[in-house]
Motif scaffolding. Structure first.
Motif, PDB file in Angstrom:
ATOM      1  N   UNK A  94       0.820  -1.214   0.000  1.00 26.86           N
ATOM      2  CA  UNK A  94       0.000   0.000   0.000  1.00 26.86           C
ATOM      3  C   UNK A  94       0.855   1.265   0.000  1.00 26.86           C
ATOM      4  N   UNK A  95       0.413   2.239  -0.806  1.00 24.80           N
ATOM      5  CA  UNK A  95       1.059   3.551  -0.814  1.00 24.80           C
ATOM      6  C   UNK A  95       0.564   4.396   0.357  1.00 24.80           C
ATOM      7  N   UNK A  96      -0.702   4.194   0.736  1.00 27.16           N
ATOM      8  CA  UNK A  96      -1.319   4.934   1.829  1.00 27.16           C
ATOM      9  C   UNK A  96      -1.871   3.958   2.861  1.00 27.16           C
ATOM     10  N   UNK A  97      -1.784   4.331   4.124  1.00 20.18           N
ATOM     11  CA  UNK A  97      -2.409   3.574   5.208  1.00 20.18           C
ATOM     12  C   UNK A  97      -3.517   4.447   5.787  1.00 20.18           C
ATOM     13  N   UNK A  98      -4.712   3.882   5.908  1.00 23.27           N
ATOM     14  CA  UNK A  98      -5.850   4.622   6.450  1.00 23.27           C
ATOM     15  C   UNK A  98      -6.139   4.066   7.830  1.00 23.27           C
ATOM     16  N   UNK A  99      -6.116   4.941   8.820  1.00 19.46           N
ATOM     17  CA  UNK A  99      -6.303   4.509  10.199  1.00 19.46           C
ATOM     18  C   UNK A  99      -7.463   5.277  10.818  1.00 19.46           C
ATOM     19  N   UNK A 100      -8.045   4.720  11.844  1.00 18.85           N
ATOM     20  CA  UNK A 100      -9.127   5.341  12.603  1.00 18.85           C
ATOM     21  C   UNK A 100      -8.600   5.575  14.009  1.00 18.85           C
ATOM     22  N   UNK A 101      -8.563   6.820  14.437  1.00 19.36           N
ATOM     23  CA  UNK A 101      -8.006   7.106  15.759  1.00 19.36           C
ATOM     24  C   UNK A 101      -9.086   7.256  16.828  1.00 19.36           C
ATOM     25  N   UNK A 102     -10.289   6.827  16.510  1.00 18.27           N
ATOM     26  CA  UNK A 102     -11.396   6.927  17.455  1.00 18.27           C
ATOM     27  C   UNK A 102     -12.303   8.097  17.155  1.00 18.27           C
ATOM     28  N   UNK A 103     -11.792   9.060  16.408  1.00 16.67           N
ATOM     29  CA  UNK A 103     -12.582  10.232  16.054  1.00 16.67           C
ATOM     30  C   UNK A 103     -12.596  10.526  14.570  1.00 16.67           C
ATOM     31  N   UNK A 104     -11.529  10.131  13.879  1.00 21.26           N
ATOM     32  CA  UNK A 104     -11.383  10.540  12.486  1.00 21.26           C
ATOM     33  C   UNK A 104     -10.578   9.517  11.707  1.00 21.26           C
ATOM     34  N   UNK A 105     -10.728   9.538  10.377  1.00 21.50           N
ATOM     35  CA  UNK A 105      -9.893   8.753   9.481  1.00 21.50           C
ATOM     36  C   UNK A 105      -8.597   9.536   9.291  1.00 21.50           C
ATOM     37  N   UNK A 106      -7.485   8.873   9.449  1.00 21.06           N
ATOM     38  CA  UNK A 106      -6.189   9.511   9.254  1.00 21.06           C
ATOM     39  C   UNK A 106      -5.499   8.775   8.106  1.00 21.06           C
ATOM     40  N   UNK A 107      -5.125   9.519   7.079  1.00 11.91           N
ATOM     41  CA  UNK A 107      -4.457   8.933   5.922  1.00 11.91           C
ATOM     42  C   UNK A 107      -2.979   9.273   6.024  1.00 11.91           C
ATOM     43  N   UNK A 108      -2.160   8.228   5.935  1.00 12.28           N
ATOM     44  CA  UNK A 108      -0.711   8.417   6.052  1.00 12.28           C
ATOM     45  C   UNK A 108      -0.026   7.830   4.835  1.00 12.28           C
ATOM     46  N   UNK A 109       1.031   8.496   4.404  1.00 11.10           N
ATOM     47  CA  UNK A 109       1.873   7.934   3.354  1.00 11.10           C
ATOM     48  C   UNK A 109       2.629   6.759   3.953  1.00 11.10           C
ATOM     49  N   UNK A 110       3.161   5.944   3.125  1.00  7.59           N
ATOM     50  CA  UNK A 110       3.862   4.742   3.542  1.00  7.59           C
ATOM     51  C   UNK A 110       4.933   5.054   4.590  1.00  7.59           C
ATOM     52  N   UNK A 111       5.512   6.245   4.540  1.00  7.32           N
ATOM     53  CA  UNK A 111       6.547   6.612   5.502  1.00  7.32           C
ATOM     54  C   UNK A 111       5.923   7.057   6.830  1.00  7.32           C
ATOM     55  N   UNK A 134      -7.180   8.553  -1.758  1.00  6.97           N
ATOM     56  CA  UNK A 134      -6.038   7.723  -2.154  1.00  6.97           C
ATOM     57  C   UNK A 134      -6.074   7.414  -3.647  1.00  6.97           C
ATOM     58  N   UNK A 135      -7.248   7.089  -4.166  1.00 11.86           N
ATOM     59  CA  UNK A 135      -7.381   6.779  -5.591  1.00 11.86           C
ATOM     60  C   UNK A 135      -7.046   7.999  -6.445  1.00 11.86           C
ATOM     61  N   UNK A 136      -7.533   9.166  -6.035  1.00 10.80           N
ATOM     62  CA  UNK A 136      -7.236  10.389  -6.792  1.00 10.80           C
ATOM     63  C   UNK A 136      -5.747  10.731  -6.731  1.00 10.80           C
ATOM     64  N   UNK A 137      -5.098  10.367  -5.651  1.00 11.94           N
ATOM     65  CA  UNK A 137      -3.659  10.604  -5.515  1.00 11.94           C
ATOM     66  C   UNK A 137      -2.857   9.570  -6.307  1.00 11.94           C
ATOM     67  N   UNK A 138      -3.564   8.570  -6.858  1.00 14.33           N
ATOM     68  CA  UNK A 138      -2.889   7.572  -7.685  1.00 14.33           C
ATOM     69  C   UNK A 138      -2.186   6.488  -6.910  1.00 14.33           C
ATOM     70  N   UNK A 139      -2.617   6.250  -5.670  1.00  9.58           N
ATOM     71  CA  UNK A 139      -1.941   5.237  -4.859  1.00  9.58           C
ATOM     72  C   UNK A 139      -2.880   4.164  -4.354  1.00  9.58           C
ATOM     73  N   UNK A 140      -2.309   3.030  -4.009  1.00 13.97           N
ATOM     74  CA  UNK A 140      -3.082   1.961  -3.387  1.00 13.97           C
ATOM     75  C   UNK A 140      -3.222   2.280  -1.903  1.00 13.97           C
ATOM     76  N   UNK A 141      -4.195   1.668  -1.257  1.00 14.60           N
ATOM     77  CA  UNK A 141      -4.439   1.966   0.147  1.00 14.60           C
ATOM     78  C   UNK A 141      -4.751   0.690   0.903  1.00 14.60           C
TER      79      UNK A 141
END
Length: 145
Positions: A94-111, A134-141
């Protein structure tokens, strides 16, 4: 019962066939994956000449450690290039990791650098918006939660 110690020359002679076989197998896999000696050397942090010696079955310093690193590097390369659908493989690719911190979706780059956050109050909508980003950014998630 006494045990005689071998000289370096005796040890090299004893191990030569095993080293040649292991080196030949390593080279075969490296070529199969379309990699150069320099790519493997760079990937595991040794010189190209060390990899060349290892593949020819010649004595190298820390041969067991080098062999393990070599094959682990090739396995990692295989996992990142072969089409697979296991969750672990999707996570690794995955190029992006999508996480849930209890309040919001947080999108992070692979780094693990945060690039966006989404909180509409509707988790299903947040998920769709995160995927769309993520799709618009051209990356897998991959959803990590």
């Amino acid at each position: 019962m006494t045990t005689e110690l071998m000289t370096r020359e005796q040890y090299v002679a004893k191990m030569a066939d095993e080293w040649r076989e292991e080196g030949a197998i390593a080279k075969e896999y490296r070529i199969l994956f379309g990699m150069t000696i320099a790519e493997v050397a760079n990937g595991i942090g040794v010189s190209a000449s060390t990899i060349g010696r290892y593949e020819r079955g010649l004595p190298v310093q820390s041969a067991r450690l080098l062999g393990s690193a070599y094959f682990l590097f090739l396995e990692k390369r295989r996992m990142l290039t072969e089409p697979t659908d296991t969750p672990h493989d999707k996570f690794l690719k995955a190029d992006f990791l999508i996480d849930w911190d209890g309040e919001r979706q947080v999108i992070k780059k692979r780094e693990y650098r945060e690039v966006a956050e989404i909180n509409t109050g509707d988790i299903a909508l947040d998920q769709e918006l995160a995927k769309s980003f993520c799709e618009k950014a051209g990356g897998s998630y991959y959803f990590v939660y």
